[in-house]
Design a protein around this motif. Sequence first.
Motif, PDB file in Angstrom:
ATOM      1  N   GLY A  90      42.514  64.730 126.401  1.00 50.75           N
ATOM      2  CA  GLY A  90      43.725  65.511 126.645  1.00 50.75           C
ATOM      3  C   GLY A  90      43.421  66.864 127.274  1.00 50.75           C
ATOM      4  N   GLY A  95      44.603  68.133 131.020  1.00 56.11           N
ATOM      5  CA  GLY A  95      45.298  69.403 131.227  1.00 56.11           C
ATOM      6  C   GLY A  95      44.571  70.310 132.207  1.00 56.11           C
ATOM      7  N   LEU A 139      39.928  61.575 121.891  1.00 62.35           N
ATOM      8  CA  LEU A 139      41.269  61.662 122.484  1.00 62.35           C
ATOM      9  C   LEU A 139      41.653  63.107 122.779  1.00 62.35           C
ATOM     10  N   TRP A 140      41.270  64.019 121.894  1.00 64.07           N
ATOM     11  CA  TRP A 140      41.573  65.439 122.082  1.00 64.07           C
ATOM     12  C   TRP A 140      40.850  65.969 123.324  1.00 64.07           C
TER      13      TRP A 140
END
Length: 67
Positions: A19, A23, A15-16
């Motif tokens: 993300g 971005g 998930l990181w």
Amino acid sequence: MEKLAYILIGSVMLLWIIGILAGLIIAFPYGIIGLVVLVGFGLLFIKVLKERLASKEDDYYSKNIQQ
């Protein structure tokens, strides 16, 4: 218990990374540098993982040599 911990850590890490990718895509003209770096690290990680999984010598030492 250990497998559950690995699953949780792996899920959060995935998930990181998603993300980070989102971005970098949003910051498109400048984010392309980060995308290239992230792809480079990913390719190196895959290479190391393949070499480790294919290494019979590492398996032997981890199973038969006392630490």
